[in-house]
Scaffold this motif. Structure first.
Motif, PDB file in Angstrom:
ATOM      1  N   ILE A 188       0.978  -1.210  -0.092  1.00 38.41           N
ATOM      2  CA  ILE A 188       0.088  -0.090  -0.070  1.00 38.41           C
ATOM      3  C   ILE A 188       1.049   1.334   0.156  1.00 38.41           C
ATOM      4  CG2 ILE A 188      -1.832   1.354   1.075  1.00 38.41           C
ATOM      5  CD1 ILE A 188      -2.528  -1.136   2.245  1.00 38.41           C
ATOM      6  N   VAL A 189       0.781   2.189  -1.059  1.00 38.99           N
ATOM      7  CA  VAL A 189       1.613   3.274  -1.294  1.00 38.99           C
ATOM      8  C   VAL A 189       0.795   4.318  -1.165  1.00 38.99           C
ATOM      9  CG1 VAL A 189       2.984   4.550  -2.724  1.00 38.99           C
ATOM     10  CG2 VAL A 189       3.295   1.800  -2.715  1.00 38.99           C
ATOM     11  N   LEU A 190       1.246   5.397  -0.203  1.00 41.52           N
ATOM     12  CA  LEU A 190       0.599   6.623   0.004  1.00 41.52           C
ATOM     13  C   LEU A 190       1.460   7.829  -0.343  1.00 41.52           C
ATOM     14  CD1 LEU A 190      -1.924   7.674   2.848  1.00 41.52           C
ATOM     15  CD2 LEU A 190      -0.218   9.160   2.216  1.00 41.52           C
ATOM     16  N   SER A 191       0.984   8.553  -1.268  1.00 39.25           N
ATOM     17  CA  SER A 191       1.847   9.619  -1.604  1.00 39.25           C
ATOM     18  C   SER A 191       1.068  10.949  -2.065  1.00 39.25           C
ATOM     19  CB  SER A 191       2.667   9.475  -3.044  1.00 39.25           C
ATOM     20  OG  SER A 191       3.391  10.309  -3.423  1.00 39.25           O
ATOM     21  N   ASP A 192       1.584  12.194  -1.683  1.00 41.55           N
ATOM     22  CA  ASP A 192       0.849  13.441  -2.066  1.00 41.55           C
ATOM     23  C   ASP A 192       1.666  14.212  -2.817  1.00 41.55           C
ATOM     24  OD1 ASP A 192       3.055  14.082  -0.506  1.00 41.55           O
ATOM     25  OD2 ASP A 192       2.020  15.873   0.533  1.00 41.55           O
ATOM     26  N   GLY A 193       2.727  13.605  -3.648  1.00 43.99           N
ATOM     27  CA  GLY A 193       3.352  14.493  -4.601  1.00 43.99           C
ATOM     28  C   GLY A 193       3.740  13.738  -5.738  1.00 43.99           C
ATOM     29  N   ALA A 194       4.563  14.316  -6.685  1.00 47.74           N
ATOM     30  CA  ALA A 194       5.192  13.615  -7.740  1.00 47.74           C
ATOM     31  C   ALA A 194       6.333  13.235  -7.824  1.00 47.74           C
ATOM     32  CB  ALA A 194       4.843  14.609  -9.293  1.00 47.74           C
ATOM     33  N   ASP A 195       6.716  12.079  -8.427  1.00 52.67           N
ATOM     34  CA  ASP A 195       8.096  11.442  -8.370  1.00 52.67           C
ATOM     35  C   ASP A 195       8.998  12.529  -8.780  1.00 52.67           C
ATOM     36  OD1 ASP A 195       9.483   8.651  -8.040  1.00 52.67           O
ATOM     37  OD2 ASP A 195      10.347   9.927  -9.558  1.00 52.67           O
ATOM     38  N   THR A 196      10.194  12.988  -7.903  1.00 54.66           N
ATOM     39  CA  THR A 196      11.061  13.862  -8.441  1.00 54.66           C
ATOM     40  C   THR A 196      12.539  13.650  -8.146  1.00 54.66           C
ATOM     41  OG1 THR A 196      10.755  15.068  -6.406  1.00 54.66           O
ATOM     42  CG2 THR A 196       9.294  16.043  -8.005  1.00 54.66           C
ATOM     43  N   SER A 197      12.575  12.683  -7.426  1.00 51.03           N
ATOM     44  CA  SER A 197      14.147  12.141  -7.085  1.00 51.03           C
ATOM     45  C   SER A 197      14.438  10.579  -7.041  1.00 51.03           C
ATOM     46  CB  SER A 197      14.379  12.665  -5.590  1.00 51.03           C
ATOM     47  OG  SER A 197      13.567  12.141  -4.699  1.00 51.03           O
ATOM     48  N   SER A 198      13.487   9.757  -7.810  1.00 47.42           N
ATOM     49  CA  SER A 198      13.882   8.628  -7.670  1.00 47.42           C
ATOM     50  C   SER A 198      14.950   8.156  -8.784  1.00 47.42           C
ATOM     51  CB  SER A 198      12.658   7.666  -8.087  1.00 47.42           C
ATOM     52  OG  SER A 198      11.465   7.768  -7.054  1.00 47.42           O
ATOM     53  N   ARG A 199      15.849   7.079  -8.346  1.00 47.91           N
ATOM     54  CA  ARG A 199      16.784   6.474  -9.402  1.00 47.91           C
ATOM     55  C   ARG A 199      15.953   5.463 -10.269  1.00 47.91           C
ATOM     56  NH1 ARG A 199      21.008   4.957  -4.869  1.00 47.91           N
ATOM     57  NH2 ARG A 199      19.040   4.567  -3.757  1.00 47.91           N
ATOM     58  N   MET A 200      14.839   4.967  -9.894  1.00 48.74           N
ATOM     59  CA  MET A 200      13.967   3.955 -10.632  1.00 48.74           C
ATOM     60  C   MET A 200      12.562   4.691 -10.933  1.00 48.74           C
ATOM     61  SD  MET A 200      12.678   0.186  -9.614  1.00 48.74           S
ATOM     62  CE  MET A 200      14.366  -0.387  -9.313  1.00 48.74           C
ATOM     63  N   THR A 201      12.216   4.733 -12.060  1.00 46.82           N
ATOM     64  CA  THR A 201      10.855   5.384 -12.657  1.00 46.82           C
ATOM     65  C   THR A 201       9.841   4.477 -11.756  1.00 46.82           C
ATOM     66  OG1 THR A 201      10.706   4.253 -14.369  1.00 46.82           O
ATOM     67  CG2 THR A 201      11.915   6.234 -14.526  1.00 46.82           C
ATOM     68  N   PRO A 202       8.744   5.168 -11.286  1.00 48.88           N
ATOM     69  CA  PRO A 202       7.569   4.293 -11.001  1.00 48.88           C
ATOM     70  C   PRO A 202       7.083   3.303 -11.924  1.00 48.88           C
ATOM     71  CG  PRO A 202       7.214   6.929 -10.453  1.00 48.88           C
ATOM     72  CD  PRO A 202       8.480   6.452 -11.446  1.00 48.88           C
ATOM     73  N   VAL A 203       7.100   3.598 -13.464  1.00 54.17           N
ATOM     74  CA  VAL A 203       6.683   2.574 -14.269  1.00 54.17           C
ATOM     75  C   VAL A 203       7.591   1.427 -14.400  1.00 54.17           C
ATOM     76  CG1 VAL A 203       6.362   2.140 -16.654  1.00 54.17           C
ATOM     77  CG2 VAL A 203       5.699   4.401 -15.744  1.00 54.17           C
ATOM     78  N   ASN A 204       8.874   1.632 -14.289  1.00 53.62           N
ATOM     79  CA  ASN A 204       9.613   0.326 -14.234  1.00 53.62           C
ATOM     80  C   ASN A 204       9.469  -0.439 -13.090  1.00 53.62           C
ATOM     81  OD1 ASN A 204      10.848   0.897 -16.600  1.00 53.62           O
ATOM     82  ND2 ASN A 204      12.525   2.072 -15.905  1.00 53.62           N
ATOM     83  N   ALA A 205       9.365   0.480 -11.740  1.00 52.09           N
ATOM     84  CA  ALA A 205       9.194  -0.305 -10.348  1.00 52.09           C
ATOM     85  C   ALA A 205       7.979  -1.205 -10.496  1.00 52.09           C
ATOM     86  CB  ALA A 205       9.266   0.827  -9.335  1.00 52.09           C
ATOM     87  N   SER A 206       6.869  -0.654 -11.020  1.00 48.14           N
ATOM     88  CA  SER A 206       5.372  -1.287 -10.891  1.00 48.14           C
ATOM     89  C   SER A 206       5.685  -2.456 -11.960  1.00 48.14           C
ATOM     90  CB  SER A 206       4.389  -0.247 -11.381  1.00 48.14           C
ATOM     91  OG  SER A 206       4.682   0.131 -12.731  1.00 48.14           O
ATOM     92  N   ALA A 207       6.267  -2.308 -12.747  1.00 54.58           N
ATOM     93  CA  ALA A 207       6.475  -3.473 -13.841  1.00 54.58           C
ATOM     94  C   ALA A 207       7.289  -4.684 -13.363  1.00 54.58           C
ATOM     95  CB  ALA A 207       7.227  -3.205 -15.026  1.00 54.58           C
ATOM     96  N   ILE A 208       8.375  -4.404 -12.494  1.00 53.55           N
ATOM     97  CA  ILE A 208       9.026  -5.541 -11.612  1.00 53.55           C
ATOM     98  C   ILE A 208       7.981  -5.909 -10.434  1.00 53.55           C
ATOM     99  CG2 ILE A 208      11.004  -5.681 -10.001  1.00 53.55           C
ATOM    100  CD1 ILE A 208      12.260  -3.587 -11.602  1.00 53.55           C
ATOM    101  N   ALA A 209       7.268  -5.277  -9.752  1.00 57.65           N
ATOM    102  CA  ALA A 209       6.300  -5.679  -8.896  1.00 57.65           C
ATOM    103  C   ALA A 209       5.438  -6.398  -9.427  1.00 57.65           C
ATOM    104  CB  ALA A 209       5.627  -4.482  -8.152  1.00 57.65           C
TER     105      ALA A 209
END
Length: 327
Positions: free
Chosen positions: A203-224
């Motif tokens: 369960i991921v709770l966030s209130d902002g946009a991704d600005t500092s990840s070394r792995m993009t949310p798209v790639n992370a969700s594909a691996i998940a």
């Protein structure tokens, strides 16, 4: 209720009778005295002298004692035990990772309590999470916090009190002011590497946009999705804001869709509470049931009785021999 751990040992009960019937008798040569008037003694006693062996007779008490001791030894070898009432143990078959955004924007006081009073976003989230955690009795839960970087605040544990303690210690900005959403999901996937259960929920709770990840949310969700990790995303905050304060609803939707989860948006404490309730209803708890019966060994009882019988028999035999000798 009584039972025997090795009931096949009772097959040894007739072993002494088998040995008595098959094995040859024990022979022992003794020294004798030859007297010249032996025939006269035999005639006086009315006995016809013959060559051969003498079989000593065993007293009935000795025979009964030997048989009883053997039966008690076999009984002890069968390992008698007392069975207690069945004990049923339930082990959770679900692991849950809670990933909580604690970036600087979580300090805003735009959430409303049930009475309408303004409250900090993070405090509202904490309050709802405490209730959610308290209802996860038996589940293993891990807590990840993320801002500029993602960290494991609490590894998988069933100690819900300690987990709430780690949650209470979480403060806005302690992981940095930015939002590393992709890294948080990636860290959650790594956390699941130690999991041995089939149901893996993040369960991921966030209130902002991704600005500092070394792995993009798209790639992370594909691996998940490849790792069978279902991700539910919750967006809080203002989608109409600018910069890092704007919650990226589309990214949260994409993450949930790729992993088979679902996306939610909560703009106050009541909506957030309903969101967690809905997630819980969509993912009923899975348990593995194991049952056992406590056992108490009773093998010492026949051994103790056998020892008493041996001591009594030896004492009786000793005094009977002395009595015969005195006569």
């Amino acid at each position: 209720m009584f039972s025997f751990s090795a009931p096949w040992v009772f097959l040894l009960l007739p072993l002494p009778l088998l040995v008595y019937a098959i094995a040859p008798p024990r022979r022992e040569t003794t020294v004798s005295i030859r007297i010249p008037f032996f025939r006269r003694v035999a005639q006086a006693a009315g006995v016809e002298p013959q060559s051969g062996s003498m079989i000593r007779t065993r007293a009935r008490l000795q025979t009964a004692s030997a048989a009883l001791i053997w039966i008690l030894l076999v009984l002890a070898l069968a390992r008698p035990e007392r069975l207690g009432d069945p004990v049923v143990m339930e082990k959770s078959a679900r692991d849950v990772v809670l990933a909580l955004d604690i970036s600087g924007s979580m300090d805003q006081r735009d959430f409303r309590t049930g009475s309408g009073a303004p409250i900090q976003r993070l405090e509202a989230v904490k309050e709802v999470l405490r209730q959610f955690i308290s209802e996860r009795d038996g589940d293993r839960i891990a807590l990840i916090i993320f801002g500029t970087r993602a960290f494991i605040q609490a590894p998988f544990t069933e100690d819900l009190n300690s987990l709430n303690g780690f949650l209470d210690q979480t403060q806005v900005g302690m992981a940095g002011p930015n939002t590393a959403l992709g890294d948080a999901i990636g860290l959650g996937i790594r956390t699941f590497e130690s999991s041995e259960v089939d149901q893996r929920l993040m369960i991921v709770l966030s209130d902002g946009a991704d600005t500092s990840s070394r792995m993009t949310p798209v790639n992370a969700s594909a691996i998940a999705a490849e790792k069978n990790v279902v991700v539910y995303t919750i967006g809080v905050g203002d989608p109409n804001a600018t910069g890092e304060d704007r919650v990226d609803l589309q990214a949260l939707k994409d993450i949930a869709d790729r992993t088979g989860g679902e996306y939610f948006f909560a703009d106050d404490a009541t909506a957030l509470e309903q969101t967690y309730a809905r997630i819980d209803s969509q993912n009923p708890r899975m348990v593995e049931t194991q049952s056992y019966r406590p056992k108490q060994s009773l093998a010492h009882i026949p051994l103790l009785i056998a020892l008493i019988v041996i001591m009594v028999s030896m004492t009786w035999f000793h005094f009977s021999q002395r009595h015969q000798g005195a006569v």
